[in-house]
Design a protein around this motif. Sequence first.
Motif, PDB file in Angstrom:
ATOM      1  N   ALA A  94       0.813  -1.220   0.000  1.00 22.30           N
ATOM      2  CA  ALA A  94       0.000   0.000   0.000  1.00 22.30           C
ATOM      3  C   ALA A  94       0.844   1.267   0.000  1.00 22.30           C
ATOM      4  O   ALA A  94       0.305   2.374  -0.093  1.00 22.30           O
ATOM      5  CB  ALA A  94      -0.935  -0.004   1.213  1.00 22.30           C
ATOM      6  N   GLY A  95       2.167   1.119   0.126  1.00 25.93           N
ATOM      7  CA  GLY A  95       3.026   2.281   0.182  1.00 25.93           C
ATOM      8  C   GLY A  95       2.869   3.086   1.455  1.00 25.93           C
ATOM      9  O   GLY A  95       3.066   4.300   1.468  1.00 25.93           O
ATOM     10  N   TRP A  96       2.565   2.408   2.534  1.00 24.87           N
ATOM     11  CA  TRP A  96       2.322   3.069   3.829  1.00 24.87           C
ATOM     12  C   TRP A  96       3.625   3.662   4.378  1.00 24.87           C
ATOM     13  O   TRP A  96       4.633   2.971   4.472  1.00 24.87           O
ATOM     14  CB  TRP A  96       1.760   2.042   4.806  1.00 24.87           C
ATOM     15  N   ARG A  97       3.597   4.933   4.742  1.00 22.70           N
ATOM     16  CA  ARG A  97       4.801   5.627   5.214  1.00 22.70           C
ATOM     17  C   ARG A  97       4.761   5.928   6.707  1.00 22.70           C
ATOM     18  O   ARG A  97       5.802   6.206   7.307  1.00 22.70           O
ATOM     19  CB  ARG A  97       4.971   6.946   4.446  1.00 22.70           C
ATOM     20  N   ASP A  98       3.587   5.906   7.286  1.00 23.32           N
ATOM     21  CA  ASP A  98       3.450   6.276   8.690  1.00 23.32           C
ATOM     22  C   ASP A  98       3.820   5.103   9.606  1.00 23.32           C
ATOM     23  O   ASP A  98       4.074   3.985   9.141  1.00 23.32           O
ATOM     24  CB  ASP A  98       2.010   6.722   8.995  1.00 23.32           C
ATOM     25  N   GLU A  99       3.814   5.366  10.900  1.00 23.85           N
ATOM     26  CA  GLU A  99       4.019   4.291  11.872  1.00 23.85           C
ATOM     27  C   GLU A  99       2.807   3.369  11.884  1.00 23.85           C
ATOM     28  O   GLU A  99       1.695   3.764  11.490  1.00 23.85           O
ATOM     29  CB  GLU A  99       4.241   4.881  13.266  1.00 23.85           C
ATOM     30  N   VAL A 100       3.009   2.145  12.329  1.00 20.56           N
ATOM     31  CA  VAL A 100       1.926   1.169  12.408  1.00 20.56           C
ATOM     32  C   VAL A 100       1.808   0.674  13.847  1.00 20.56           C
ATOM     33  O   VAL A 100       2.803   0.644  14.586  1.00 20.56           O
ATOM     34  CB  VAL A 100       2.169  -0.026  11.460  1.00 20.56           C
ATOM     35  N   PRO A 101       0.600   0.306  14.276  1.00 21.32           N
ATOM     36  CA  PRO A 101       0.443  -0.189  15.652  1.00 21.32           C
ATOM     37  C   PRO A 101       1.141  -1.524  15.855  1.00 21.32           C
ATOM     38  O   PRO A 101       1.098  -2.397  14.986  1.00 21.32           O
ATOM     39  CB  PRO A 101      -1.076  -0.328  15.805  1.00 21.32           C
TER      40      PRO A 101
END
Length: 275
Positions: A94-101
């Motif tokens: 998904a190209g996720w750039r933020d932090e993840v839980p």
Amino acid sequence: MSALEAKLELEKAIAAGSPPPAEAPRKLLVGSIQQFPEVFQPRGPAGYASNAHVRDLAKAPKGGHALDAITVFWVGSDWAVIDGHHRLQAYGAAGWRDEVPVKVFSGSLDEAMGYAGRLNSGVKMLMSNPEKKALAWRLSTCTKLSKARIVRDSGMSDGFMAGMFRTRTKLLKEKGMSLTDIAGLSWHEAQKRAAGSTTEADTIDRDAWLEEKAQVMANNILKALGKQGQQKHEVLARALEIYDSRLPDSLREFWNDERGEVEFIAEPSDPNSEF
């Protein structure tokens, strides 16, 4: 690299590294989470169904929504994923750039391996029976977890694990094999070695062969039907019965045989043995 070799290397890194941070993280950047699939991923190579699962999971982060927390374990200098490999892949897709839980597992490396297996043998994208057997064999040869703990973590039966532990003991004590060599065998190969059959034909891993062929067929079914077969079980069941009227009985027989209740090497158990 075998699971045992990968685990031994990871043990060295943990021993040479620093203690985990005093405060457990609740979020981490995707790129900072390390992966050690030989140690913590109880499944085999990802097939079409697994990739389809990742694509489905990726829909949420593509829409800006985080997935369920990934379970991580401190490995001396970084956090490593022990449960959530598909979610981690989905974030990447998904190209996720933020932090993840994330949530932290605190315990030994052996316990982390068992915990990863237990989570995957439960109610998620279900593990096949050959995958559960491979997991049980990995835990019995690469960790010091008890039989009862492996039963819980792998989803196999107590009787099956008793037979697996006797096979391991027989290879160690009667066949003179090292634990490293044993860990390099598949479960099917280990049974053959313990029974004294080592010809090339006998050491073919039937479970691995069956899983490979079944994965190809499952991929074809999934490509042809998409989500229809998963959403309309009664229709699929009837379609399979029309396709082959003998199939329902064959499925029942196969699933009954695959429950893991059979002990493969029938030897009397030692009441004084820890196994």
